[in-house]
Design a protein around this motif. Structure first.
Motif, PDB file in Angstrom:
ATOM      1  N   PRO B  45      -5.598 -25.159  42.724  1.00 48.12           N
ATOM      2  CA  PRO B  45      -6.439 -25.171  41.514  1.00 48.12           C
ATOM      3  C   PRO B  45      -5.757 -25.755  40.267  1.00 48.12           C
ATOM      4  N   SER B  46      -4.478 -26.152  40.374  1.00 47.20           N
ATOM      5  CA  SER B  46      -3.881 -26.846  39.222  1.00 47.20           C
ATOM      6  C   SER B  46      -4.416 -28.279  39.120  1.00 47.20           C
ATOM      7  N   ARG B  48      -7.954 -30.408  38.962  1.00 50.47           N
ATOM      8  CA  ARG B  48      -9.378 -30.138  38.681  1.00 50.47           C
ATOM      9  C   ARG B  48     -10.090 -31.407  38.227  1.00 50.47           C
ATOM     10  N   ASP B  50     -11.667 -33.949  35.916  1.00 53.94           N
ATOM     11  CA  ASP B  50     -11.195 -34.276  34.576  1.00 53.94           C
ATOM     12  C   ASP B  50     -12.070 -35.370  33.969  1.00 53.94           C
ATOM     13  N   GLY B  52     -11.793 -36.792  31.119  1.00 54.83           N
ATOM     14  CA  GLY B  52     -10.964 -37.806  30.454  1.00 54.83           C
ATOM     15  C   GLY B  52     -10.439 -38.840  31.433  1.00 54.83           C
ATOM     16  N   VAL B  53      -9.949 -38.388  32.580  1.00 50.31           N
ATOM     17  CA  VAL B  53      -9.472 -39.327  33.605  1.00 50.31           C
ATOM     18  C   VAL B  53     -10.643 -40.169  34.119  1.00 50.31           C
ATOM     19  N   ASP B  56     -11.224 -42.864  31.818  1.00 51.08           N
ATOM     20  CA  ASP B  56     -10.123 -43.830  31.897  1.00 51.08           C
ATOM     21  C   ASP B  56     -10.261 -44.754  33.113  1.00 51.08           C
ATOM     22  N   THR B  57     -10.893 -44.264  34.174  1.00 51.82           N
ATOM     23  CA  THR B  57     -11.000 -45.062  35.394  1.00 51.82           C
ATOM     24  C   THR B  57     -12.351 -45.772  35.502  1.00 51.82           C
ATOM     25  N   THR B  72      -7.649 -34.521  37.463  1.00 56.86           N
ATOM     26  CA  THR B  72      -6.472 -34.662  36.607  1.00 56.86           C
ATOM     27  C   THR B  72      -5.428 -35.608  37.206  1.00 56.86           C
ATOM     28  N   ARG B  73      -5.361 -35.669  38.550  1.00 61.00           N
ATOM     29  CA  ARG B  73      -4.337 -36.494  39.218  1.00 61.00           C
ATOM     30  C   ARG B  73      -4.882 -37.830  39.698  1.00 61.00           C
ATOM     31  N   TYR B  74      -5.978 -38.286  39.076  1.00 59.71           N
ATOM     32  CA  TYR B  74      -6.548 -39.603  39.377  1.00 59.71           C
ATOM     33  C   TYR B  74      -6.987 -39.736  40.838  1.00 59.71           C
TER      34      TYR B  74
END
Lengths: 196, 196
Positions: B45-46, B48, B50, B52-53, B56-57, B72-74
């Motif tokens: 669960p760290s 999630r 995102d 904002g990402v 950005d993509t 969050t990790r693209y």
């Protein structure tokens, strides 16, 4: 707190404590350089500067002097005192290694995400799952059709923004290490920090 | 997983597990109702969803069928399969009690922030310092001068969006309880969830 001055070399970072009422000036030394800027309540780091809450309260993506930058809990974190540029970003997350992998096919790239986590660790703030900073000097354009573009910063050598702290804060700043896009004008340079 | 159907009553919430490859349809039952939508990697669960990402993509605030919603990790979290509205929000945080205090002078208001935390707690995900959801049916307009406005949703009764899960997820949805603004057309109504 007496006045302090630091120069953040290109692609590097800085963390510092900023007491309520003090003023931080962030200067784009050579021009066209983004500074990813985050701040946490020094007495409770579960509260932090929140660009989304700032959009919700200021009702503009283009903040100006007199505007307040808000926390996750809708409390004032900073007041913008002066700004020689007038274009910063409240929309995009910090660059992180995964971004460079997905968008530029580069592994293990230095990033604002890692820079900020490193700077904050010295103050006991654990690595965040993600950072969505107040991206100073970042020139994000939203077109009428909703498309989002990052263009060269409007900042020239010596341009700056000044923020007054409205609570005691732990601040971290990353001189964005992305040379792959217009974000920093395709060249990474330094950022100066002055506190008074 | 067989097909499942839930009705989220006005101002309430739902949490559920969604396995990779399954499809969730979120329906605005009566029209003009926002659904704050968050998703966490069920195995970590760290990571999630995102917004904002995703900005950005995808490089647009107006996502459309075929677009991917990122973590969050693209990494891909969802693919948008269909959408009868075409206007959702990737910019603003979940409403929370402090928002109602600051913007509407109301204390202890029910909120998407508390709803989402409550739904996620049942799956062992701790309360977040903040949620910035994929706000389905929320009609946020950014004008040419940068000003940000939340207008009445474009969704009518029965409009929906369908998302295919690209990883195993814990999802939470809040039928936004804000009757104080145009966000939900000044009236809070229900949201339907269907999984297949």
């Amino acid at each position: 707190m007496s006045s302090q001055h630091w120069l953040i070399p290109a692609t590097e970072e800085l963390g510092f404590k900023l007491l309520k009422g003090h003023i931080v000036r962030i200067t784009d030394v050579e021009g066209e350089q983004v500074a990813d800027f985050v701040a946490f309540n020094a007495n409770d780091p579960s509260e932090r500067l929140d660009p989304g809450v700032t959009l919700d309260t200021v009702r503009s993506k283009n903040v100006t002097p007199g505007d307040i930058i808000y926390s996750t809990r809708y409390r004032p974190v900073f007041t913008i005192l002066s700004d020689t540029v007038g274009r910063h970003d409240l929309l995009l997350p910090a660059c992180r290694p995964e971004m460079y992998e997905v968008l530029y096919d580069k592994k293990d790239h230095i990033s604002c995400y890692d820079n900020l986590n490193h700077a904050l660790a010295a103050f006991g703030i654990p690595a965040a799952d993600q950072h969505t900073p107040f991206n100073l000097f970042m020139n994000t354009v939203v077109d009428a059709d909703g498309s989002v573009r990052v263009e060269r910063p409007l900042s020239r050598a010596g341009d700056y923004i000044e923020l007054r702290a409205e609570m005691d804060l732990i601040v971290a700043v990353s001189a964005c290490p992305c040379a792959e896009s217009a974000c920093n004008g395709y060249t990474c340079t330094s950022i100066a920090i002055d506190i008074r």
